[in-house]
Write a protein that holds these residues in place. Structure first.
Motif, PDB file in Angstrom:
ATOM      1  N   ILE A  84       0.834  -1.289  -0.044  1.00  0.00           N
ATOM      2  CA  ILE A  84       0.062   0.002   0.048  1.00  0.00           C
ATOM      3  C   ILE A  84       0.734   1.314   0.059  1.00  0.00           C
ATOM      4  O   ILE A  84       0.456   1.853  -0.636  1.00  0.00           O
ATOM      5  CB  ILE A  84      -1.094   0.134   1.028  1.00  0.00           C
ATOM      6  N   GLY A  85       2.153   1.196   0.850  1.00  0.00           N
ATOM      7  CA  GLY A  85       2.694   2.536   0.692  1.00  0.00           C
ATOM      8  C   GLY A  85       3.452   2.640  -0.611  1.00  0.00           C
ATOM      9  O   GLY A  85       3.361   4.002  -1.039  1.00  0.00           O
ATOM     10  N   VAL A  86       3.859   1.860  -1.318  1.00  0.00           N
ATOM     11  CA  VAL A  86       4.651   1.850  -2.541  1.00  0.00           C
ATOM     12  C   VAL A  86       3.173   2.531  -3.770  1.00  0.00           C
ATOM     13  O   VAL A  86       3.389   3.264  -4.422  1.00  0.00           O
ATOM     14  CB  VAL A  86       5.016   0.507  -3.201  1.00  0.00           C
ATOM     15  N   PHE A  87       2.118   1.927  -3.456  1.00  0.00           N
ATOM     16  CA  PHE A  87       1.104   2.233  -4.183  1.00  0.00           C
ATOM     17  C   PHE A  87       0.744   3.795  -4.011  1.00  0.00           C
ATOM     18  O   PHE A  87       0.297   4.380  -4.970  1.00  0.00           O
ATOM     19  CB  PHE A  87       0.016   1.401  -4.226  1.00  0.00           C
ATOM     20  N   VAL A  88       0.764   4.111  -2.723  1.00  0.00           N
ATOM     21  CA  VAL A  88       0.197   5.302  -2.463  1.00  0.00           C
ATOM     22  C   VAL A  88       1.285   6.658  -3.002  1.00  0.00           C
ATOM     23  O   VAL A  88       0.919   7.660  -3.508  1.00  0.00           O
ATOM     24  CB  VAL A  88       0.181   5.769  -0.962  1.00  0.00           C
ATOM     25  N   SER A  89       2.594   6.148  -2.868  1.00  0.00           N
ATOM     26  CA  SER A  89       3.581   7.029  -3.366  1.00  0.00           C
ATOM     27  C   SER A  89       3.470   7.072  -4.883  1.00  0.00           C
ATOM     28  O   SER A  89       3.846   8.336  -5.389  1.00  0.00           O
ATOM     29  CB  SER A  89       5.284   6.368  -2.983  1.00  0.00           C
ATOM     30  N   ILE A  90       3.359   6.016  -5.753  1.00  0.00           N
ATOM     31  CA  ILE A  90       3.190   5.932  -7.210  1.00  0.00           C
ATOM     32  C   ILE A  90       2.141   6.912  -7.393  1.00  0.00           C
ATOM     33  O   ILE A  90       1.980   7.688  -8.554  1.00  0.00           O
ATOM     34  CB  ILE A  90       3.144   4.633  -7.521  1.00  0.00           C
ATOM     35  N   PHE A  91       1.090   6.869  -6.725  1.00  0.00           N
ATOM     36  CA  PHE A  91      -0.233   7.614  -6.835  1.00  0.00           C
ATOM     37  C   PHE A  91       0.060   9.166  -6.917  1.00  0.00           C
ATOM     38  O   PHE A  91      -0.286   9.835  -7.786  1.00  0.00           O
ATOM     39  CB  PHE A  91      -1.456   7.145  -6.117  1.00  0.00           C
ATOM     40  N   MET A  92       0.855   9.448  -5.744  1.00  0.00           N
ATOM     41  CA  MET A  92       1.293  10.762  -5.649  1.00  0.00           C
ATOM     42  C   MET A  92       2.136  11.341  -6.610  1.00  0.00           C
ATOM     43  O   MET A  92       2.080  12.371  -7.140  1.00  0.00           O
ATOM     44  CB  MET A  92       1.767  10.998  -4.118  1.00  0.00           C
ATOM     45  N   VAL A  93       3.198  10.549  -7.074  1.00  0.00           N
ATOM     46  CA  VAL A  93       3.954  10.839  -8.286  1.00  0.00           C
ATOM     47  C   VAL A  93       3.134  11.099  -9.463  1.00  0.00           C
ATOM     48  O   VAL A  93       3.563  11.777 -10.357  1.00  0.00           O
ATOM     49  CB  VAL A  93       5.331   9.989  -8.343  1.00  0.00           C
ATOM     50  N   GLY A  94       2.294  10.088  -9.883  1.00  0.00           N
ATOM     51  CA  GLY A  94       1.409  10.407 -11.032  1.00  0.00           C
ATOM     52  C   GLY A  94       0.568  11.552 -10.956  1.00  0.00           C
ATOM     53  O   GLY A  94       0.434  12.176 -11.817  1.00  0.00           O
ATOM     54  N   LEU A  95      -0.284  11.895  -9.822  1.00  0.00           N
ATOM     55  CA  LEU A  95      -0.733  13.259  -9.796  1.00  0.00           C
ATOM     56  C   LEU A  95       0.175  14.334  -9.770  1.00  0.00           C
ATOM     57  O   LEU A  95      -0.170  15.276 -10.505  1.00  0.00           O
ATOM     58  CB  LEU A  95      -1.523  13.211  -8.309  1.00  0.00           C
ATOM     59  N   LEU A  96       1.372  14.324  -9.332  1.00  0.00           N
ATOM     60  CA  LEU A  96       2.316  15.448  -9.601  1.00  0.00           C
ATOM     61  C   LEU A  96       2.652  15.620 -11.019  1.00  0.00           C
ATOM     62  O   LEU A  96       2.681  16.494 -11.618  1.00  0.00           O
ATOM     63  CB  LEU A  96       3.624  15.425  -8.897  1.00  0.00           C
ATOM     64  N   LEU A  97       2.876  14.405 -11.621  1.00  0.00           N
ATOM     65  CA  LEU A  97       3.115  14.377 -13.244  1.00  0.00           C
ATOM     66  C   LEU A  97       1.979  14.945 -13.826  1.00  0.00           C
ATOM     67  O   LEU A  97       2.363  15.709 -14.884  1.00  0.00           O
ATOM     68  CB  LEU A  97       3.509  12.944 -13.624  1.00  0.00           C
ATOM     69  N   ASP A  98       0.836  14.638 -13.565  1.00  0.00           N
ATOM     70  CA  ASP A  98      -0.376  15.105 -14.388  1.00  0.00           C
ATOM     71  C   ASP A  98      -0.459  16.615 -13.956  1.00  0.00           C
ATOM     72  O   ASP A  98      -0.913  17.586 -15.042  1.00  0.00           O
ATOM     73  CB  ASP A  98      -1.936  14.569 -13.923  1.00  0.00           C
ATOM     74  N   SER A  99      -0.295  17.205 -12.992  1.00  0.00           N
ATOM     75  CA  SER A  99      -0.575  18.666 -12.671  1.00  0.00           C
ATOM     76  C   SER A  99       0.708  19.365 -13.307  1.00  0.00           C
ATOM     77  O   SER A  99       0.488  20.488 -13.891  1.00  0.00           O
ATOM     78  CB  SER A  99      -0.608  18.764 -11.187  1.00  0.00           C
ATOM     79  N   ILE A 100       1.862  18.910 -13.182  1.00  0.00           N
ATOM     80  CA  ILE A 100       3.056  19.529 -13.765  1.00  0.00           C
ATOM     81  C   ILE A 100       3.002  19.727 -15.487  1.00  0.00           C
ATOM     82  O   ILE A 100       3.168  20.535 -16.016  1.00  0.00           O
ATOM     83  CB  ILE A 100       4.443  18.928 -13.315  1.00  0.00           C
ATOM     84  N   LYS A 101       2.536  18.625 -15.954  1.00  0.00           N
ATOM     85  CA  LYS A 101       2.245  18.453 -17.481  1.00  0.00           C
ATOM     86  C   LYS A 101       0.997  19.296 -17.987  1.00  0.00           C
ATOM     87  O   LYS A 101       0.850  19.357 -19.050  1.00  0.00           O
ATOM     88  CB  LYS A 101       2.620  17.186 -18.005  1.00  0.00           C
ATOM     89  N   ALA A 102       0.186  19.657 -16.940  1.00  0.00           N
ATOM     90  CA  ALA A 102      -0.885  20.469 -17.240  1.00  0.00           C
ATOM     91  C   ALA A 102      -1.994  19.381 -17.882  1.00  0.00           C
ATOM     92  O   ALA A 102      -2.591  20.010 -18.864  1.00  0.00           O
ATOM     93  CB  ALA A 102      -0.639  21.398 -17.992  1.00  0.00           C
ATOM     94  N   GLY A 103      -2.018  17.964 -17.699  1.00  0.00           N
ATOM     95  CA  GLY A 103      -2.786  17.180 -18.347  1.00  0.00           C
ATOM     96  C   GLY A 103      -4.131  17.086 -17.337  1.00  0.00           C
ATOM     97  O   GLY A 103      -4.157  17.674 -16.373  1.00  0.00           O
ATOM     98  N   MET A 104      -5.015  16.265 -17.725  1.00  0.00           N
ATOM     99  CA  MET A 104      -6.009  15.807 -16.950  1.00  0.00           C
ATOM    100  C   MET A 104      -5.762  15.286 -15.753  1.00  0.00           C
ATOM    101  O   MET A 104      -5.002  14.201 -15.756  1.00  0.00           O
ATOM    102  CB  MET A 104      -7.112  15.103 -17.823  1.00  0.00           C
ATOM    103  N   LEU A 105      -6.051  15.920 -14.740  1.00  0.00           N
ATOM    104  CA  LEU A 105      -5.753  15.394 -13.381  1.00  0.00           C
ATOM    105  C   LEU A 105      -6.009  13.925 -13.064  1.00  0.00           C
ATOM    106  O   LEU A 105      -7.254  13.535 -13.037  1.00  0.00           O
ATOM    107  CB  LEU A 105      -5.887  16.275 -12.242  1.00  0.00           C
ATOM    108  N   GLY A 106      -5.229  12.889 -12.837  1.00  0.00           N
ATOM    109  CA  GLY A 106      -5.728  11.394 -12.555  1.00  0.00           C
ATOM    110  C   GLY A 106      -5.585  10.505 -13.526  1.00  0.00           C
ATOM    111  O   GLY A 106      -5.773   9.328 -13.120  1.00  0.00           O
ATOM    112  N   THR A 107      -5.123  10.892 -14.692  1.00  0.00           N
ATOM    113  CA  THR A 107      -5.084  10.208 -15.989  1.00  0.00           C
ATOM    114  C   THR A 107      -4.209   9.168 -15.794  1.00  0.00           C
ATOM    115  O   THR A 107      -4.078   8.055 -15.918  1.00  0.00           O
ATOM    116  CB  THR A 107      -5.172  10.682 -16.986  1.00  0.00           C
ATOM    117  N   THR A 108      -2.775   9.666 -15.306  1.00  0.00           N
ATOM    118  CA  THR A 108      -1.755   8.557 -15.149  1.00  0.00           C
ATOM    119  C   THR A 108      -1.912   7.586 -13.927  1.00  0.00           C
ATOM    120  O   THR A 108      -1.774   6.506 -14.212  1.00  0.00           O
ATOM    121  CB  THR A 108      -0.342   9.561 -14.864  1.00  0.00           C
TER     122      THR A 108
END
Length: 136
Positions: A41-65
């Protein structure tokens, strides 16, 4: 420093590299590899957060990654339970296919040779790190 911490460090570095220098899905590659080796679960949460950061930095639809990664985690988990694989080459083939699909869906440049070269280098580095950590 454990192998898991090194992969988390590479995941953070891949976020920086993918958003600034490279147009290559590094976050997806390291996320899938990290989840395959350390499914928690810890790895999944950290991957989820990095994915959200990636979407927000790239100005894409939040949550797609994170959604894409969650779907591949689900497929991977079912596949692992049915076929029970832990071979490095099989894991890298699955990650390669997932990366190509992700690159196609999210409009990354698709150059199969560059993906193959990256995965050969990744395979060599994984074998090196496995040998280093098994000796210590």
């Amino acid at each position: 420093m454990s192998f898991k911490n090194i992969l988390l460090f590479f995941l953070a570095c891949s976020l920086i590299l993918e958003t600034t220098i490279f147009s290559f899905p590094l976050v997806v590659i390291f996320s899938l590899f990290l989840f395959i080796l350390f499914p928690s679960i810890g790895v999944f949460v950290s991957i989820f957060m990095v994915g959200l950061l990636l979407d927000s930095i790239k100005a894409g639809m939040l949550g797609t990654t994170p959604l894409f990664l969650f779907l591949f985690f689900l497929i991977l988990t079912v596949y692992q339970k049915v076929f029970n694989f832990k071979d490095t080459l099989t894991i890298l083939i699955f990650i390669f296919l997932a990366t190509v699909v992700y690159a196609y869906i999210f409009a990354y440049s698709i150059n199969i040779f560059s993906y193959l070269l990256f995965f050969v280098l990744l395979l060599l580095s994984i074998r090196y790190f496995k040998n280093v950590f098994s000796q210590s």
